[in-house]
Design an enzyme around this catalytic site. Structure first.
Site, PDB file in Angstrom:
ATOM      1  N   ASP A   1     -36.185   5.016  -6.780  1.00 54.66           N
ATOM      2  CA  ASP A   1     -35.336   4.054  -6.082  1.00 54.66           C
ATOM      3  C   ASP A   1     -34.706   3.027  -7.021  1.00 54.66           C
ATOM      4  O   ASP A   1     -35.217   2.774  -8.113  1.00 54.66           O
ATOM      5  CB  ASP A   1     -36.170   3.304  -5.036  1.00 54.66           C
ATOM      6  CG  ASP A   1     -36.377   4.129  -3.781  1.00 54.66           C
ATOM      7  OD1 ASP A   1     -36.185   5.355  -3.828  1.00 54.66           O
ATOM      8  OD2 ASP A   1     -36.741   3.543  -2.746  1.00 54.66           O
ATOM      9  N   ASP A   2     -33.639   2.428  -6.541  1.00 51.40           N
ATOM     10  CA  ASP A   2     -32.993   1.240  -7.138  1.00 51.40           C
ATOM     11  C   ASP A   2     -32.164   1.539  -8.387  1.00 51.40           C
ATOM     12  O   ASP A   2     -31.736   0.626  -9.066  1.00 51.40           O
ATOM     13  CB  ASP A   2     -34.004   0.137  -7.531  1.00 51.40           C
ATOM     14  CG  ASP A   2     -34.963  -0.228  -6.411  1.00 51.40           C
ATOM     15  OD1 ASP A   2     -34.661   0.082  -5.247  1.00 51.40           O
ATOM     16  OD2 ASP A   2     -36.010  -0.823  -6.709  1.00 51.40           O
TER      17      ASP A   2
ATOM     18  N   HIS B   1     -29.042   3.957  -1.315  1.00 49.26           N
ATOM     19  CA  HIS B   1     -30.090   2.928  -1.193  1.00 49.26           C
ATOM     20  C   HIS B   1     -29.451   1.538  -1.114  1.00 49.26           C
ATOM     21  O   HIS B   1     -30.020   0.567  -1.606  1.00 49.26           O
ATOM     22  CB  HIS B   1     -31.040   3.048  -2.391  1.00 49.26           C
ATOM     23  CG  HIS B   1     -32.312   2.257  -2.274  1.00 49.26           C
ATOM     24  ND1 HIS B   1     -33.166   2.345  -1.204  1.00 49.26           N
ATOM     25  CD2 HIS B   1     -32.898   1.364  -3.125  1.00 49.26           C
ATOM     26  CE1 HIS B   1     -34.205   1.539  -1.398  1.00 49.26           C
ATOM     27  NE2 HIS B   1     -34.057   0.924  -2.553  1.00 49.26           N
TER      28      HIS B   1
ATOM     29  N   HIS C   1     -29.121  -4.073  -2.266  1.00 54.32           N
ATOM     30  CA  HIS C   1     -30.522  -4.167  -1.860  1.00 54.32           C
ATOM     31  C   HIS C   1     -30.880  -5.289  -0.885  1.00 54.32           C
ATOM     32  O   HIS C   1     -31.940  -5.921  -0.993  1.00 54.32           O
ATOM     33  CB  HIS C   1     -31.403  -4.265  -3.116  1.00 54.32           C
ATOM     34  CG  HIS C   1     -32.715  -3.541  -2.986  1.00 54.32           C
ATOM     35  ND1 HIS C   1     -33.886  -4.159  -2.583  1.00 54.32           N
ATOM     36  CD2 HIS C   1     -33.048  -2.247  -3.193  1.00 54.32           C
ATOM     37  CE1 HIS C   1     -34.873  -3.281  -2.574  1.00 54.32           C
ATOM     38  NE2 HIS C   1     -34.382  -2.106  -2.931  1.00 54.32           N
TER      39      HIS C   1
ATOM     40  N   TYR D   1     -36.478  -1.481   0.846  1.00 47.75           N
ATOM     41  CA  TYR D   1     -37.842  -1.767   1.317  1.00 47.75           C
ATOM     42  C   TYR D   1     -38.289  -0.813   2.432  1.00 47.75           C
ATOM     43  O   TYR D   1     -39.301  -1.036   3.077  1.00 47.75           O
ATOM     44  CB  TYR D   1     -37.979  -3.224   1.811  1.00 47.75           C
ATOM     45  CG  TYR D   1     -37.352  -4.238   0.882  1.00 47.75           C
ATOM     46  CD1 TYR D   1     -38.014  -4.663  -0.269  1.00 47.75           C
ATOM     47  CD2 TYR D   1     -36.078  -4.757   1.142  1.00 47.75           C
ATOM     48  CE1 TYR D   1     -37.422  -5.571  -1.137  1.00 47.75           C
ATOM     49  CE2 TYR D   1     -35.479  -5.660   0.276  1.00 47.75           C
ATOM     50  CZ  TYR D   1     -36.155  -6.067  -0.858  1.00 47.75           C
ATOM     51  OH  TYR D   1     -35.569  -6.966  -1.717  1.00 47.75           O
TER      52      TYR D   1
ATOM     53  N   HIS E   1     -39.832   4.359  -9.398  1.00 46.62           N
ATOM     54  CA  HIS E   1     -38.650   3.595  -9.814  1.00 46.62           C
ATOM     55  C   HIS E   1     -38.292   3.919 -11.260  1.00 46.62           C
ATOM     56  O   HIS E   1     -39.153   3.786 -12.140  1.00 46.62           O
ATOM     57  CB  HIS E   1     -38.916   2.094  -9.663  1.00 46.62           C
ATOM     58  CG  HIS E   1     -39.246   1.694  -8.255  1.00 46.62           C
ATOM     59  ND1 HIS E   1     -40.518   1.785  -7.747  1.00 46.62           N
ATOM     60  CD2 HIS E   1     -38.460   1.255  -7.249  1.00 46.62           C
ATOM     61  CE1 HIS E   1     -40.499   1.389  -6.477  1.00 46.62           C
ATOM     62  NE2 HIS E   1     -39.272   1.071  -6.141  1.00 46.62           N
TER      63      HIS E   1
END
Ligand code: ZN
Length: 255
Positions: free
Chosen positions: A61-62, A111, A115, A152, A205
């Site tokens: 993610d991210d 995603h 965020h 999240y 991540h």
């Protein structure tokens, strides 16, 4: 082929098999299959059927994070596939990684752009976050994500409705590596291998350097345990997810 001729063939095969070893003794030793050919056959990508074999999906993610290039090298070396839930702002700043991810057979997910918690913003703002990221990924890699993982993992009815507008199911995770928390190679390895299970979806991540450092060992160990490392869509295929569906359902959600 008639039954008779196939019987004849069978007899011929048995006869050949029964030729005594000494008859062949004067010839050179049985050649081993040419190594080059065997290696080439091994490299040809075969579709993996997760209803037949043990699959697991590593999801990052991210990103794309700073270390995505090293991670991609590792995945390539072990012929493993992964899924990247990308943040639009980083797709914009690191488009070459995104292009490589698509070219090397990894899956790209959305995603958000920056965020935010989707459960705390208005539907128009959720739409904008998703759309901007879709556009950046398209620009970088020529493809658009088909799955969404909200920041999240936060989703509610409103989030699922917007996801449905984009024709996307929401894919969360079955377990987390806790890499963002421990930031320790050994701890990340231990946790990831402990939570690994058939059809598991593991949250990681690629901005955590220690995750990328731990990856060769994690991939090797999982493969030695019989896992096929595949994209998340392969793992959830049997769920037949529709736009706006959430999988796995968070605690407290009714099916
Ligand atoms: Zn995130």
């Amino acid at each position: 082929m008639s039954r008779q001729s196939s019987s004849l063939l069978a007899i011929a095969a048995v006869t050949l098999a029964l030729i005594p070893a000494p008859a062949l003794a004067h010839t050179t030793p049985t050649p081993t299959p040419p190594a080059g050919k065997a290696a080439a056959a091994k490299k040809t990508p075969k579709p993996v059927d997760c209803t037949q074999v043990k699959c697991i999906a590593l999801t990052f993610d991210d990103g794309p994070g700073k270390y995505a290039g090293t991670l991609l090298d590792t995945l390539k070396k072990y012929n493993a596939k992964a899924t990247f839930f990308l943040e639009g702002q980083y797709v914009k700043s690191r488009p070459s990684y995104v292009k490589r991810m698509a070219e090397e057979g990894h899956e790209l997910g959305n995603h958000s752009y920056k965020h935010p918690k989707f459960t705390e913003i208005e539907p128009w703002a959720i739409r904008s976050e998703i759309k901007k990221t879709q556009d950046e990924v398209k620009k970088a890699a020529g493809v658009e994500p088909k799955i969404l993982r909200p920041p999240y993992g936060l989703a509610d009815l409103q989030v699922t409705e917007v996801a449905a507008e984009f024709d996307m199911p929401i894919v969360l995770w079955t377990a987390g590596s806790r890499d963002w928390d421990t930031k320790n190679v050994e701890a990340i390895k231990k946790q990831t291998l402990e939570i690994a299970e058939q059809d598991g979806i593991i949250l990681m991540h690629d901005w955590v350097k220690q995750t990328v450092d731990a990856m060769p060992s994690i991939v090797k160990t999982l493969q030695s345990r019989g896992y096929h490392l595949v994209t998340v869509s392969e793992v959830v295929k049997k769920q037949d997810l529709k736009p706006g569906d959430v999988f796995p359902l968070p605690q407290g959600w009714e099916n």
